[in-house]
Scaffold this motif. Structure first.
Motif, PDB file in Angstrom:
ATOM      1  N   CYS A  11      19.182  16.116  -2.982  1.00 44.01           N
ATOM      2  CA  CYS A  11      17.978  16.497  -2.229  1.00 44.01           C
ATOM      3  C   CYS A  11      17.417  15.317  -1.459  1.00 44.01           C
ATOM      4  CB  CYS A  11      16.913  17.017  -3.185  1.00 44.01           C
ATOM      5  SG  CYS A  11      17.392  18.479  -4.082  1.00 44.01           S
ATOM      6  N   GLY A  12      17.691  14.094  -1.903  1.00 45.01           N
ATOM      7  CA  GLY A  12      17.142  12.953  -1.208  1.00 45.01           C
ATOM      8  C   GLY A  12      17.673  12.799   0.198  1.00 45.01           C
ATOM      9  N   LEU A  14      17.793  15.250   2.364  1.00 43.70           N
ATOM     10  CA  LEU A  14      17.124  16.178   3.287  1.00 43.70           C
ATOM     11  C   LEU A  14      16.151  15.415   4.169  1.00 43.70           C
ATOM     12  CD1 LEU A  14      16.362  19.143   0.897  1.00 43.70           C
ATOM     13  CD2 LEU A  14      18.123  19.026   2.659  1.00 43.70           C
ATOM     14  N   ARG A  16      12.742  14.399   6.001  1.00 43.64           N
ATOM     15  CA  ARG A  16      11.363  14.408   5.521  1.00 43.64           C
ATOM     16  C   ARG A  16      10.567  15.585   6.070  1.00 43.64           C
ATOM     17  NH1 ARG A  16       9.624   9.726   3.157  1.00 43.64           N
ATOM     18  NH2 ARG A  16      11.084   7.972   3.160  1.00 43.64           N
ATOM     19  N   TRP A  17      10.848  16.010   7.287  1.00 41.69           N
ATOM     20  CA  TRP A  17      10.081  17.133   7.840  1.00 41.69           C
ATOM     21  C   TRP A  17      10.320  18.432   7.099  1.00 41.69           C
ATOM     22  CZ3 TRP A  17      12.625  21.387   9.580  1.00 41.69           C
ATOM     23  CH2 TRP A  17      14.008  21.242   9.881  1.00 41.69           C
ATOM     24  N   LEU A  19      10.887  18.709   3.827  1.00 46.93           N
ATOM     25  CA  LEU A  19      10.106  18.601   2.587  1.00 46.93           C
ATOM     26  C   LEU A  19       8.629  18.864   2.861  1.00 46.93           C
ATOM     27  CD1 LEU A  19      10.049  17.938  -0.404  1.00 46.93           C
ATOM     28  CD2 LEU A  19       9.858  15.515   0.185  1.00 46.93           C
ATOM     29  N   GLY A  20       8.140  18.338   3.984  1.00 50.70           N
ATOM     30  CA  GLY A  20       6.740  18.574   4.336  1.00 50.70           C
ATOM     31  C   GLY A  20       6.448  20.031   4.611  1.00 50.70           C
ATOM     32  N   ALA A  22       7.950  22.576   3.280  1.00 48.16           N
ATOM     33  CA  ALA A  22       7.924  23.288   1.997  1.00 48.16           C
ATOM     34  C   ALA A  22       6.593  23.097   1.295  1.00 48.16           C
ATOM     35  CB  ALA A  22       9.083  22.806   1.126  1.00 48.16           C
ATOM     36  N   LEU A  23       6.053  21.866   1.354  1.00 48.60           N
ATOM     37  CA  LEU A  23       4.754  21.609   0.728  1.00 48.60           C
ATOM     38  C   LEU A  23       3.647  22.421   1.392  1.00 48.60           C
ATOM     39  CD1 LEU A  23       4.969  17.745   0.171  1.00 48.60           C
ATOM     40  CD2 LEU A  23       5.021  19.536  -1.574  1.00 48.60           C
TER      41      LEU A  23
END
Length: 363
Positions: A11-12, A14, A16-17, A19-20, A22-23
Motif C-alpha cells: 500500500c505504501g 499508492l 498520496r492523492w 489515500l487523501g 479515501a480519507l
C-alpha cells in the motif's frame, strides 16, 4: 545494500492523492450517519415515504379532536354505533348500544380485620349488627311504599331517598328515572307499580314470569330472567342461547343501559354473592341507590367457612359499599321473620333486614 520489503505492505506505493480521497470519503460517510441519527436537516433520504422509525409520527392539526382507540387496551372491539345488527332487538325497550369501557374485574374481596383477638362469633356478630343498625347519612325526604294490606300483617317498606342533592327526584320529574327490581318468585309488585306511576322506567327480573318480556304498562316491564353472580358456562350457553340466568353487568350490556337510578333486590339469600359480583366488576358505579333485603339465618348460597368468618365476609362486603361512597340512610328490622342469626336464637337479631343506601356521588 537494498532493504527487502515485507510481504503484504504494497500500500505504501499508492499515490498520496488516492489515500487523501479515501480519507475524505470516510469523513463524509461519518457525517451522513451522524446527521441521520440526530434528525437534523440536511440528511438525504431515498425517494418514497419517510421511514417511521426515524421520523416522529405527525400530530393532529390544531383544533382537531384526538381519537381514542379504546379496544387497544381493553382487548375488545367497540360495538358499532346504532347496534350494527340486522336482527331487530327484543324487547324494543332494550336496544343494544355501545357502553363505556369498564375497569378490569377484581378477583377477591378485601376482608376487613377481625373484630377482636379471639375471632369469635360473638365479636363478629356484635360488630355486624351494630353496623347495619346505624344510619350513616340523614335523608330528609323519603319515599315509602309498603304492603300494608289485610293479607299482609306487617308492612315491608322499600325506601328511596328523594333529597335534591342526590339526583333521583330530578330524574323522576324529568321522566328519566330507571329502576331494576331483582326477585325470585315474589308476587309483590306494589313498589314497582308505584315507581312506574311516578314516571320511572321499571324493569322487573323474575324467572317465574310466564313470557320472556312482558310490557304490563307504559313504563313497567317484566323479564323472565334471573340475576346471578355468574354467567352460564359457554358450553351451556351454546346449547341454551336463551338461558334465563345472567349477571347484572351482562344484562346492562344486553339492554344498553348505562345507569340504574334504583336497584331493588330480594334474592332469598343469593344477595351476598350478587353483591360481591357487583363490587368486583365495578357495576356499583352505574347505580344510584341500593335497596337490599338481606337474610341472616344461614350463610347464603356458596358462602362457606366458620360462622365467624361468614359474618366477617358479610361485614367486608358492606364496608366495600362504604368505600364506593354508598351510605346507609335507612334500615328496617323485620320482626315478622324468625329471630335467627346463623340458625341460633341469639343476639336479639331478626333473620331478615331491609337496608337502603344512596350513592353520594350520584348526580
Amino acid at each position: 545494500m537494498a532493504t527487502a520489503k515485507p510481504p503484504g505492505r504494497g500500500c505504501g506505493a499508492l499515490p498520496r492523492w488516492l489515500l487523501g480521497a479515501a480519507l475524505l470519503l470516510g469523513l463524509r460517510l461519518c457525517m451522513e450517519l451522524r446527521l441521520a441519527g440526530s434528525g437534523l436537516p440536511g440528511r438525504r433520504d431515498p425517494p418514497g415515504p419517510p421511514r417511521a422509525h426515524l421520523l416522529p409520527a405527525p400530530g393532529p392539526p390544531r383544533g382537531a379532536r384526538r381519537r381514542q382507540v379504546t379496544y387497544v387496551r381493553s382487548g375488545r372491539r367497540a360495538l358499532p354505533r346504532g347496534g350494527g345488527s340486522t336482527t331487530p332487538p327484543e324487547p324494543s325497550c332494550c336496544a343494544q348500544r355501545g357502553l363505556p369501557r369498564r375497569k378490569s374485574p377484581r378477583w377477591h374481596i378485601e376482608l376487613q380485620p377481625w373484630a377482636g383477638p379471639s375471632r369469635s362469633l360473638d365479636e363478629e356478630a356484635s360488630r355486624f349488627l351494630n353496623y347495619i343498625s346505624t344510619i350513616q347519612i340523614a335523608c330528609d325526604h323519603v319515599g315509602t311504599d309498603s304492603l300494608a294490606t289485610d293479607s299482609s300483617p306487617a308492612p315491608k317498606p322499600w325506601l328511596v331517598c328523594l333529597d335534591d342533592r342526590f339526583g333521583l327526584v330530578h330524574q323522576i320529574r324529568s321522566k328519566r328515572c330507571r329502576l331494576y327490581s331483582l326477585g325470585l318468585g315474589s308476587d309483590d309488585t306494589h313498589f314497582e307499580v308505584s315507581m312506574a306511576n311516578r314516571g320511572c322506567e321499571v324493569h322487573r327480573f323474575d324467572p317465574s314470569v310466564k313470557s320472556a318480556h312482558v310490557l304490563e304498562s307504559q313504563r313497567l316491564w317484566h323479564h323472565r330472567l334471573s340475576i346471578d353472580w355468574r354467567d352460564p358456562h359457554p358450553a351451556v350457553a351454546a346449547q341454551k342461547p336463551h338461558s334465563n340466568t345472567r349477571k347484572l353487568g351482562s344484562i346492562l350490556n344486553e339492554f344498553g343501559h348505562h345507569k340504574i337510578d334504583v336497584l331493588k333486590a330480594d334474592l332469598e339469600s343469593a344477595e351476598w354473592k350478587v353483591l360481591e359480583n357487583l363490587i368486583l366488576e365495578d357495576v356499583l358505579e352505574q347505580i344510584g341507590q341500593l335497596i337490599f333485603e338481606i337474610h341472616l339465618h344461614w350463610p347464603g348460597f356458596e358462602v362457606s367457612g366458620s360462622e365467624s368468618s361468614v359474618v366477617r365476609f358479610w361485614y367486608s362486603l358492606l364496608k366495600e359499599l362504604e368505600r364506593k361512597d354508598f351510605r346507609l340512610f335507612h334500615t328496617y328490622k323485620d320482626l315478622s321473620k324468625p329471630q335467627l342469626f346463623l340458625k341460633k336464637d341469639l343476639f336479639n337479631a331478626s333473620s331478615c333486614y331491609t337496608l337502603s343506601w344512596v350513592n353520594t356521588r350520584w348526580r
